[in-house]
Design a protein around this motif. Structure first.
Motif, mmCIF file in Angstrom:
data_model
loop_
_atom_site.group_PDB
_atom_site.id
_atom_site.type_symbol
_atom_site.label_atom_id
_atom_site.label_comp_id
_atom_site.label_asym_id
_atom_site.label_seq_id
_atom_site.Cartn_x
_atom_site.Cartn_y
_atom_site.Cartn_z
ATOM 1 N N PHE A 82 0.806 -1.209 0.000
ATOM 2 C CA PHE A 82 0.000 0.000 0.000
ATOM 3 C C PHE A 82 0.846 1.269 0.000
ATOM 4 C CE2 PHE A 82 -2.884 -3.173 1.677
ATOM 5 C CZ PHE A 82 -4.071 -2.877 1.037
ATOM 6 N N SER A 83 2.155 1.143 0.043
ATOM 7 C CA SER A 83 3.036 2.295 0.084
ATOM 8 C C SER A 83 4.018 2.249 -1.075
ATOM 9 C CB SER A 83 3.804 2.343 1.419
ATOM 10 O OG SER A 83 4.784 3.355 1.411
ATOM 11 N N ARG A 84 4.464 3.426 -1.491
ATOM 12 C CA ARG A 84 5.468 3.515 -2.551
ATOM 13 C C ARG A 84 6.860 3.171 -2.045
ATOM 14 N NH1 ARG A 84 2.405 8.302 -3.724
ATOM 15 N NH2 ARG A 84 3.989 9.580 -2.680
ATOM 16 N N GLU A 104 4.033 11.476 4.187
ATOM 17 C CA GLU A 104 4.505 12.182 2.999
ATOM 18 C C GLU A 104 3.754 11.773 1.733
ATOM 19 O OE1 GLU A 104 7.214 12.584 6.208
ATOM 20 O OE2 GLU A 104 6.403 10.768 5.264
ATOM 21 N N GLU A 105 3.059 10.659 1.776
ATOM 22 C CA GLU A 105 2.315 10.186 0.607
ATOM 23 C C GLU A 105 0.866 10.650 0.608
ATOM 24 O OE1 GLU A 105 2.679 5.979 0.515
ATOM 25 O OE2 GLU A 105 4.856 5.975 0.218
ATOM 26 N N ARG A 106 0.461 11.385 1.623
ATOM 27 C CA ARG A 106 -0.926 11.840 1.734
ATOM 28 C C ARG A 106 -0.971 13.356 1.735
ATOM 29 N NH1 ARG A 106 -1.209 7.258 0.798
ATOM 30 N NH2 ARG A 106 -2.505 5.630 1.767
ATOM 31 N N THR A 107 -1.842 13.919 0.924
ATOM 32 C CA THR A 107 -2.044 15.371 0.870
ATOM 33 C C THR A 107 -3.525 15.662 1.093
ATOM 34 O OG1 THR A 107 -2.317 15.248 -1.534
ATOM 35 C CG2 THR A 107 -0.104 15.718 -0.691
ATOM 36 N N GLY A 108 -3.878 16.927 1.009
ATOM 37 C CA GLY A 108 -5.274 17.304 1.139
ATOM 38 C C GLY A 108 -5.789 17.154 2.552
ATOM 39 N N VAL A 109 -7.021 16.701 2.677
ATOM 40 C CA VAL A 109 -7.688 16.616 3.975
ATOM 41 C C VAL A 109 -6.989 15.619 4.898
ATOM 42 C CG1 VAL A 109 -9.849 16.072 5.156
ATOM 43 C CG2 VAL A 109 -9.901 17.293 2.966
ATOM 44 N N ILE A 110 -6.561 14.488 4.353
ATOM 45 C CA ILE A 110 -5.914 13.470 5.183
ATOM 46 C C ILE A 110 -4.628 14.007 5.794
ATOM 47 C CG2 ILE A 110 -4.831 11.192 5.165
ATOM 48 C CD1 ILE A 110 -6.775 10.334 3.032
ATOM 49 N N VAL A 120 5.205 11.114 17.321
ATOM 50 C CA VAL A 120 5.777 9.954 16.635
ATOM 51 C C VAL A 120 6.935 10.384 15.741
ATOM 52 C CG1 VAL A 120 5.317 8.157 14.923
ATOM 53 C CG2 VAL A 120 3.648 8.600 16.726
ATOM 54 N N GLU A 121 6.788 11.520 15.082
ATOM 55 C CA GLU A 121 7.802 11.967 14.126
ATOM 56 C C GLU A 121 9.130 12.269 14.794
ATOM 57 O OE1 GLU A 121 8.602 15.666 11.014
ATOM 58 O OE2 GLU A 121 6.554 15.131 11.553
ATOM 59 N N ILE A 122 9.121 12.912 15.965
ATOM 60 C CA ILE A 122 10.391 13.313 16.580
ATOM 61 C C ILE A 122 11.196 12.110 17.055
ATOM 62 C CG2 ILE A 122 9.458 15.549 17.288
ATOM 63 C CD1 ILE A 122 9.369 14.435 20.163
ATOM 64 N N PHE A 123 10.557 10.944 17.180
ATOM 65 C CA PHE A 123 11.288 9.740 17.567
ATOM 66 C C PHE A 123 11.608 8.868 16.356
ATOM 67 C CE2 PHE A 123 11.788 5.426 19.205
ATOM 68 C CZ PHE A 123 12.626 5.618 20.281
ATOM 69 N N GLN A 176 15.928 10.468 8.812
ATOM 70 C CA GLN A 176 15.163 11.535 8.181
ATOM 71 C C GLN A 176 15.207 12.793 9.041
ATOM 72 O OE1 GLN A 176 11.278 9.759 7.887
ATOM 73 N NE2 GLN A 176 11.894 8.293 6.309
ATOM 74 N N GLU A 177 14.923 13.923 8.436
ATOM 75 C CA GLU A 177 14.902 15.185 9.162
ATOM 76 C C GLU A 177 13.559 15.380 9.857
ATOM 77 O OE1 GLU A 177 15.870 18.480 6.707
ATOM 78 O OE2 GLU A 177 17.912 17.795 6.270
ATOM 79 N N ILE A 178 13.616 16.009 11.024
ATOM 80 C CA ILE A 178 12.394 16.322 11.765
ATOM 81 C C ILE A 178 11.923 17.710 11.347
ATOM 82 C CG2 ILE A 178 11.369 16.594 14.046
ATOM 83 C CD1 ILE A 178 13.624 14.888 15.163
ATOM 84 N N ARG A 179 10.661 17.818 10.983
ATOM 85 C CA ARG A 179 10.124 19.120 10.619
ATOM 86 C C ARG A 179 10.112 20.039 11.840
ATOM 87 N NH1 ARG A 179 4.308 17.954 8.536
ATOM 88 N NH2 ARG A 179 4.419 16.608 10.368
ATOM 89 N N PRO A 180 10.455 21.315 11.690
ATOM 90 C CA PRO A 180 10.436 22.243 12.839
ATOM 91 C C PRO A 180 9.070 22.318 13.515
ATOM 92 C CG PRO A 180 11.610 23.220 10.987
ATOM 93 C CD PRO A 180 10.998 21.962 10.474
ATOM 94 N N ILE A 181 7.993 22.197 12.735
ATOM 95 C CA ILE A 181 6.655 22.277 13.310
ATOM 96 C C ILE A 181 6.425 21.152 14.309
ATOM 97 C CG2 ILE A 181 5.656 20.921 11.428
ATOM 98 C CD1 ILE A 181 3.986 23.805 13.408
ATOM 99 N N ALA A 182 7.090 20.011 14.088
ATOM 100 C CA ALA A 182 6.917 18.880 15.009
ATOM 101 C C ALA A 182 7.451 19.233 16.395
ATOM 102 C CB ALA A 182 7.613 17.640 14.458
#
Length: 274
Positions: free
Chosen positions: A72-74, A209-215, A228-231, A238-244
């Motif tokens: 189900f993932s690229r 990263e594979e989902r855009t829009g409302v999801i 979850v992302e910061i861990f 991978q890089e952690i987004r600053p917003i996280a």
């Protein structure tokens, strides 16, 4: 010459009661670590494999995810398996802190009514009880990472402060939810209903990263996504987004503030509510 203003000994400043209790409980680490270990062992006492069931159970889960959801993932099968395994381990630990927090005091009624130990002891015991399975889950993930991702990057060190943030959040959340749930028992049922939905709105079985829009928007509005992302991100190189980090640190400060305020207003009545 005027005398400096003094405060009653039972109330010095907002949050004093909460921080005094947290620090007092921290000094009694032998008590809550032994309590947590005994409770965990009691769950598997009559089983042949004991705590190894935690390892095997999670290994079966990781293998099932790789087999059924890999298409189900690229991403390739190895990267997707590690992505899900890390995400679900963190998700289980975070949700356990919220769910267990609702019963952290009501589940210790006899102790609270018959002893004068700091209330934070029951919080620490609950967190340690969740940390032990979390550590065993990471052992399973580490084997998967050595198999599919043998080259570790230096970004893995960022997972250490992330874990510290998880523990700090667990202390405040369990203390806060424990007090409120002791007064309003409906909170435990409400939290149980909400956490069943969070597994679908948090990027665990699907890649953010594979989902855009409302999801994608719903995922970003979910604080667990950022926890979850910061861990997970540094362990996967991978890089952690600053917003996280902004969301996580903001939620952490808010939880500690709310826990301190709740303790000032509710802690003295806890023995009557449980």
């Amino acid at each position: 010459m005027s005398r400096p203003q003094t405060f009653p000994p039972e109330y010095k400043w907002v949050g004093q009661r909460f921080f005094d209790d947290v620090t007092a409980g921290l000094r009694l680490h032998q008590i809550w670590t032994n309590f947590a270990w005994e409770e965990l062992l009691s769950r598997y006492r009559r089983s042949a494999l004991g705590l190894l069931w935690i390892v095997f159970g999670y290994a079966f889960f990781v293998a099932g995810i790789a087999f059924f959801f890999g298409g189900f993932s690229r991403a390739d099968i190895g990267e997707f398996t590690i992505y899900v395994a890390l995400g679900y381990a963190v998700f289980q630990f975070l949700v356990a802190n919220v769910v267990d927090g609702c019963a952290v005091f009501t589940g210790a009624t006899s102790w609270i009514r018959s002893s004068t130990m700091p209330y934070s002891i029951y919080v620490y015991k609950s967190i340690v009880r969740s940390l032990l399975p979390f550590g065993l889950h990471l052992v399973v993930v580490s084997f998967a990472m050595f198999f599919w991702q043998p080259q570790w990057k230096w970004t893995v060190i960022y997972a250490i402060p992330s874990l510290m943030i998880f523990i700090l959040n667990g202390i405040a959340i369990q203390y806060l939810f424990g007090l409120v749930a002791a007064r309003f028992r409906d909170l435990e049922h409400f939290v149980g209903s909400i956490t069943r939905i969070l597994i679908f709105t948090t990027p665990i079985l699907w890649v953010r990263e594979e989902r855009t829009g409302v999801i994608g928007l719903v995922a970003d509005l979910n604080p667990l996504t950022h926890y979850v992302e910061i861990f997970r991100a540094p362990l996967m190189g991978q890089e952690i987004r600053p917003i996280a980090w902004i969301v996580v640190l903001g939620c952490t400060l808010l939880c500690w503030l709310l826990a301190a305020l709740a303790a000032d207003r509710m802690q003295r009545r806890l023995a009557f509510w449980v």
